[in-house]
Design a protein around this motif. Structure first.
Motif, PDB file in Angstrom:
ATOM      1  N   ALA A 191     -15.543  -7.235  -0.892  1.00 38.02           N
ATOM      2  CA  ALA A 191     -14.081  -7.216  -1.030  1.00 38.02           C
ATOM      3  C   ALA A 191     -13.528  -5.801  -0.840  1.00 38.02           C
ATOM      4  O   ALA A 191     -14.112  -4.819  -1.303  1.00 38.02           O
ATOM      5  CB  ALA A 191     -13.672  -7.740  -2.401  1.00 38.02           C
ATOM      6  N   VAL A 192     -12.410  -5.735  -0.136  1.00 42.21           N
ATOM      7  CA  VAL A 192     -11.650  -4.496   0.023  1.00 42.21           C
ATOM      8  C   VAL A 192     -10.192  -4.844  -0.280  1.00 42.21           C
ATOM      9  O   VAL A 192      -9.641  -5.770   0.301  1.00 42.21           O
ATOM     10  CB  VAL A 192     -11.768  -3.918   1.456  1.00 42.21           C
ATOM     11  CG1 VAL A 192     -10.941  -2.651   1.587  1.00 42.21           C
ATOM     12  CG2 VAL A 192     -13.220  -3.667   1.823  1.00 42.21           C
ATOM     13  N   TYR A 193      -9.581  -4.109  -1.196  1.00 42.24           N
ATOM     14  CA  TYR A 193      -8.168  -4.323  -1.515  1.00 42.24           C
ATOM     15  C   TYR A 193      -7.360  -3.295  -0.724  1.00 42.24           C
ATOM     16  O   TYR A 193      -7.575  -2.098  -0.864  1.00 42.24           O
ATOM     17  CB  TYR A 193      -7.889  -4.132  -3.003  1.00 42.24           C
ATOM     18  CG  TYR A 193      -8.740  -4.947  -3.944  1.00 42.24           C
ATOM     19  CD1 TYR A 193      -9.397  -6.100  -3.532  1.00 42.24           C
ATOM     20  CD2 TYR A 193      -8.893  -4.553  -5.258  1.00 42.24           C
ATOM     21  CE1 TYR A 193     -10.171  -6.840  -4.406  1.00 42.24           C
ATOM     22  CE2 TYR A 193      -9.662  -5.287  -6.149  1.00 42.24           C
ATOM     23  CZ  TYR A 193     -10.309  -6.419  -5.713  1.00 42.24           C
ATOM     24  OH  TYR A 193     -11.082  -7.140  -6.583  1.00 42.24           O
ATOM     25  N   TYR A 194      -6.426  -3.784   0.086  1.00 44.96           N
ATOM     26  CA  TYR A 194      -5.579  -2.911   0.898  1.00 44.96           C
ATOM     27  C   TYR A 194      -4.178  -2.880   0.306  1.00 44.96           C
ATOM     28  O   TYR A 194      -3.519  -3.916   0.218  1.00 44.96           O
ATOM     29  CB  TYR A 194      -5.487  -3.434   2.331  1.00 44.96           C
ATOM     30  CG  TYR A 194      -6.794  -3.453   3.091  1.00 44.96           C
ATOM     31  CD1 TYR A 194      -7.263  -2.306   3.727  1.00 44.96           C
ATOM     32  CD2 TYR A 194      -7.541  -4.622   3.187  1.00 44.96           C
ATOM     33  CE1 TYR A 194      -8.447  -2.331   4.446  1.00 44.96           C
ATOM     34  CE2 TYR A 194      -8.730  -4.651   3.901  1.00 44.96           C
ATOM     35  CZ  TYR A 194      -9.175  -3.506   4.525  1.00 44.96           C
ATOM     36  OH  TYR A 194     -10.345  -3.534   5.230  1.00 44.96           O
ATOM     37  N   VAL A 195      -3.705  -1.701  -0.070  1.00 45.37           N
ATOM     38  CA  VAL A 195      -2.324  -1.521  -0.516  1.00 45.37           C
ATOM     39  C   VAL A 195      -1.592  -0.839   0.629  1.00 45.37           C
ATOM     40  O   VAL A 195      -1.919   0.291   1.007  1.00 45.37           O
ATOM     41  CB  VAL A 195      -2.243  -0.666  -1.800  1.00 45.37           C
ATOM     42  CG1 VAL A 195      -0.789  -0.388  -2.151  1.00 45.37           C
ATOM     43  CG2 VAL A 195      -2.960  -1.353  -2.947  1.00 45.37           C
ATOM     44  N   THR A 196      -0.630  -1.559   1.222  1.00 46.41           N
ATOM     45  CA  THR A 196       0.125  -1.047   2.362  1.00 46.41           C
ATOM     46  C   THR A 196       1.551  -0.766   1.915  1.00 46.41           C
ATOM     47  O   THR A 196       2.195  -1.609   1.305  1.00 46.41           O
ATOM     48  CB  THR A 196       0.106  -2.061   3.524  1.00 46.41           C
ATOM     49  OG1 THR A 196      -1.265  -2.323   3.876  1.00 46.41           O
ATOM     50  CG2 THR A 196       0.842  -1.530   4.729  1.00 46.41           C
ATOM     51  N   LEU A 197       2.013   0.429   2.241  1.00 44.90           N
ATOM     52  CA  LEU A 197       3.337   0.892   1.816  1.00 44.90           C
ATOM     53  C   LEU A 197       4.113   1.372   3.035  1.00 44.90           C
ATOM     54  O   LEU A 197       3.641   2.229   3.784  1.00 44.90           O
ATOM     55  CB  LEU A 197       3.155   2.038   0.814  1.00 44.90           C
ATOM     56  CG  LEU A 197       4.367   2.663   0.190  1.00 44.90           C
ATOM     57  CD1 LEU A 197       5.105   1.657  -0.686  1.00 44.90           C
ATOM     58  CD2 LEU A 197       3.962   3.865  -0.638  1.00 44.90           C
ATOM     59  N   GLU A 198       5.283   0.768   3.258  1.00 41.56           N
ATOM     60  CA  GLU A 198       6.176   1.227   4.326  1.00 41.56           C
ATOM     61  C   GLU A 198       7.061   2.327   3.744  1.00 41.56           C
ATOM     62  O   GLU A 198       7.882   2.078   2.865  1.00 41.56           O
ATOM     63  CB  GLU A 198       7.026   0.065   4.837  1.00 41.56           C
ATOM     64  CG  GLU A 198       6.209  -0.975   5.563  1.00 41.56           C
ATOM     65  CD  GLU A 198       7.054  -2.092   6.145  1.00 41.56           C
ATOM     66  OE1 GLU A 198       8.256  -1.859   6.428  1.00 41.56           O
ATOM     67  OE2 GLU A 198       6.514  -3.193   6.308  1.00 41.56           O
ATOM     68  N   PHE A 199       6.856   3.528   4.246  1.00 44.85           N
ATOM     69  CA  PHE A 199       7.550   4.700   3.722  1.00 44.85           C
ATOM     70  C   PHE A 199       8.817   4.931   4.543  1.00 44.85           C
ATOM     71  O   PHE A 199       8.734   5.159   5.752  1.00 44.85           O
ATOM     72  CB  PHE A 199       6.592   5.891   3.797  1.00 44.85           C
ATOM     73  CG  PHE A 199       7.042   7.090   3.045  1.00 44.85           C
ATOM     74  CD1 PHE A 199       7.592   6.987   1.777  1.00 44.85           C
ATOM     75  CD2 PHE A 199       6.902   8.343   3.597  1.00 44.85           C
ATOM     76  CE1 PHE A 199       8.000   8.111   1.081  1.00 44.85           C
ATOM     77  CE2 PHE A 199       7.303   9.473   2.920  1.00 44.85           C
ATOM     78  CZ  PHE A 199       7.855   9.353   1.660  1.00 44.85           C
TER      79      PHE A 199
END
Length: 162
Positions: free
Chosen positions: A38-46
């Motif tokens: 498992a890999v948790y990806y946190v994606t943030l549009e800045f």
């Protein structure tokens, strides 16, 4: 940290955003309890008009059967782009707090306004079945940063169907 590229907004000697990031997403391509790799990806549009570079984020788990990072600190990497469209790598330092169920991530070189950044937590094994919810805070690059709430992100882990 390196010098910022956006002119930071300072309020009483503290760095702040003009526009706080509001678009965030948590992705895990492994959905089952105790599933490996498992890999948790946190994606943030800045946002482009943020007024300061992004110096880091803070995740605090506010719901879940057990700490999502039960096994302790895991490898963390970051990059410009999304999980399926990875761009330039961004060096990070991560500090895990098991008792507080939180992770503090700092970028070695600040992320510029207008970029999409993804932080990948290589957890290895999913936690038990439940909905795992985190509050996400953005930290501007600069002196005495004012942490600003982005919102709440979550992932659902399912019981395996054998």
């Amino acid at each position: 940290m390196t010098a910022t590229t956006a002119k930071a907004v300072e309020i009483d000697g503290q760095t702040s955003f003009v526009a706080v990031p509001t678009q965030a997403k948590l992705t895990n391509y492994r959905w089952y309890a105790f599933e490996c790799c498992a890999v948790y990806y946190v994606t943030l549009e800045f946002p482009g008009g943020a007024g300061a570079d992004l110096g880091g984020i803070n995740l605090e788990q506010i719901r879940g059967a057990q700490p999502a990072f039960y096994y302790g600190a895991v490898p963390v990497k970051a990059f410009i782009g999304t999980p399926r469209r990875q761009g330039k790598s961004v060096e990070v330092q991560a500090k895990f707090s098991h008792d507080a169920r939180s992770i503090d991530v700092r970028f070695e070189s600040a992320v510029k306004p207008g970029d999409v950044v993804t932080i990948a937590f290589q957890t290895g094994v999913n936690p038990p079945e439940d909905i795992y919810t985190f509050s996400l805070t953005a930290v501007p690059a600069g002196p005495n940063p004012i942490h600003q709430m982005v919102g709440v992100i979550q992932m659902e882990i399912f019981e395996p169907m054998y």
